[in-house]
Design a protein around this motif. Structure first.
Motif, PDB file in Angstrom:
ATOM      1  N   UNK A  76       4.977   6.513 -18.858  1.00 11.91           N
ATOM      2  CA  UNK A  76       4.424   7.599 -18.301  1.00 11.91           C
ATOM      3  C   UNK A  76       3.341   7.055 -17.715  1.00 11.91           C
ATOM      4  N   UNK A  77       2.807   5.773 -17.659  1.00  8.29           N
ATOM      5  CA  UNK A  77       1.778   5.307 -17.357  1.00  8.29           C
ATOM      6  C   UNK A  77       2.041   4.485 -16.072  1.00  8.29           C
ATOM      7  N   UNK A  78       3.399   4.327 -15.670  1.00 11.67           N
ATOM      8  CA  UNK A  78       3.730   3.632 -14.537  1.00 11.67           C
ATOM      9  C   UNK A  78       3.837   4.717 -13.369  1.00 11.67           C
ATOM     10  N   UNK A  79       3.623   3.986 -12.111  1.00 14.20           N
ATOM     11  CA  UNK A  79       3.675   5.024 -11.091  1.00 14.20           C
ATOM     12  C   UNK A  79       4.244   4.232  -9.803  1.00 14.20           C
ATOM     13  N   UNK A  80       4.996   5.255  -8.850  1.00 14.50           N
ATOM     14  CA  UNK A  80       5.761   4.642  -7.844  1.00 14.50           C
ATOM     15  C   UNK A  80       5.038   4.462  -6.719  1.00 14.50           C
ATOM     16  N   UNK A  81       5.348   3.300  -5.986  1.00 20.34           N
ATOM     17  CA  UNK A  81       4.640   2.730  -4.810  1.00 20.34           C
ATOM     18  C   UNK A  81       5.363   3.273  -3.598  1.00 20.34           C
ATOM     19  N   UNK A  82       6.764   2.959  -3.457  1.00 23.09           N
ATOM     20  CA  UNK A  82       7.693   3.287  -2.357  1.00 23.09           C
ATOM     21  C   UNK A  82       8.933   4.013  -2.878  1.00 23.09           C
ATOM     22  N   UNK A  83       9.010   5.016  -2.038  1.00 21.10           N
ATOM     23  CA  UNK A  83      10.247   5.781  -2.343  1.00 21.10           C
ATOM     24  C   UNK A  83      10.736   6.120  -1.064  1.00 21.10           C
ATOM     25  N   UNK A  84      12.297   6.155  -0.913  1.00 17.44           N
ATOM     26  CA  UNK A  84      12.814   6.459   0.325  1.00 17.44           C
ATOM     27  C   UNK A  84      14.303   6.194   0.262  1.00 17.44           C
ATOM     28  N   UNK A 159      13.316  -7.615  -1.367  1.00 19.07           N
ATOM     29  CA  UNK A 159      12.025  -8.123  -0.671  1.00 19.07           C
ATOM     30  C   UNK A 159      12.102  -7.619   0.825  1.00 19.07           C
ATOM     31  N   UNK A 160      13.218  -7.730   1.460  1.00 24.72           N
ATOM     32  CA  UNK A 160      13.335  -7.291   2.766  1.00 24.72           C
ATOM     33  C   UNK A 160      13.213  -5.817   2.952  1.00 24.72           C
ATOM     34  N   UNK A 161      13.836  -4.895   2.157  1.00 21.38           N
ATOM     35  CA  UNK A 161      13.481  -3.642   2.086  1.00 21.38           C
ATOM     36  C   UNK A 161      12.099  -3.124   1.788  1.00 21.38           C
ATOM     37  N   UNK A 162      11.641  -3.800   0.806  1.00 18.85           N
ATOM     38  CA  UNK A 162       9.835  -3.416   0.649  1.00 18.85           C
ATOM     39  C   UNK A 162       9.112  -3.961   1.925  1.00 18.85           C
ATOM     40  N   UNK A 166       7.060  -1.290   4.037  1.00 12.74           N
ATOM     41  CA  UNK A 166       5.551  -1.394   4.308  1.00 12.74           C
ATOM     42  C   UNK A 166       5.054  -1.507   5.717  1.00 12.74           C
ATOM     43  N   UNK A 167       6.135  -2.019   6.362  1.00 16.67           N
ATOM     44  CA  UNK A 167       5.657  -2.090   7.742  1.00 16.67           C
ATOM     45  C   UNK A 167       5.745  -0.950   8.700  1.00 16.67           C
ATOM     46  N   UNK A 168       6.743   0.044   8.296  1.00 18.94           N
ATOM     47  CA  UNK A 168       7.100   1.334   8.717  1.00 18.94           C
ATOM     48  C   UNK A 168       5.757   2.390   8.629  1.00 18.94           C
ATOM     49  N   UNK A 169       5.156   2.528   9.570  1.00 18.09           N
ATOM     50  CA  UNK A 169       3.957   3.486   9.506  1.00 18.09           C
ATOM     51  C   UNK A 169       4.329   4.740   9.061  1.00 18.09           C
TER      52      UNK A 169
END
Length: 178
Positions: A76-84, A159-162, A166-169
């Motif tokens: 419960x202390x972890x958090x999401x950085x990227x979702x899609x 890593x390619x997905x990430x 990350x480049x997608x504004x």
């Protein structure tokens, strides 16, 4: 966790996958590990086409949730950085289809016991199970037992997905809620 052959959200055609990422010293976000998808049934998969394959039927579209890994942190202390939602770009799909063919051709040739993650680029066939000799399965076209395996997306592909996201504004990082 489930062993249903269909995606987790069948009406949307989405398979949900949650996986850790880590931050490098330079601040770059990368996958912590490969992403395990679904078990390969050697006795069935060899008779399928790409379109009918268990990989494609279950993992055609992925709802990916990347959380920032911290050693010894409570869940419960972890958090999401990227979702899609990830739809494989055509250029990646060509490589993934070829990887699938390499894996399935080994099964068709009675060589499931010789499958190695080093055989492929993006789609792997990782060993799956708890060890101690109970993770071997029958394979068609050979009497030799083979280690149970699952399709997986290799760390380099994650890593390619990430990097793509990350480049997608249009996609913003999710900030932690404290």
């Amino acid at each position: 966790p489930n062993n249903i052959a269909a995606p987790d959200f069948p009406k949307a055609g989405l398979e949900l996958k949650v996986t850790p990422i880590k931050t490098l010293k330079n601040g770059e976000l990368v996958a912590k590990e490969r992403l395990v998808l679904n078990i390969i049934d050697f006795m069935v998969e060899h008779s399928k086409s790409w379109e009918e394959s268990s990989f494609w039927q279950k993992n055609k579209r992925l709802l990916l949730m990347f959380y920032l890994h911290h050693d010894n942190a409570a869940i419960y202390d972890l958090y999401f950085r990227l979702i899609g939602i990830w739809d494989y770009p055509e250029k990646d799909l060509l490589i993934i289809k070829n990887d699938w063919k390499i894996i399935v051709n080994k099964i068709r040739n009675g060589e499931a016991h010789l499958i190695s993650e080093g055989d492929t680029m993006y789609l792997g066939a990782c060993t799956k199970g708890g060890g101690h000799g109970g993770d071997f399965r029958s394979q068609p076209f050979s009497s030799e037992l083979a280690k149970q395996r699952a399709y997986s997306l290799k760390k380099n592909y994650l890593d390619i997905i990430i990097s793509t996201w990350r480049k997608d504004k249009r996609l913003n990082d999710i900030e932690p809620i404290l």
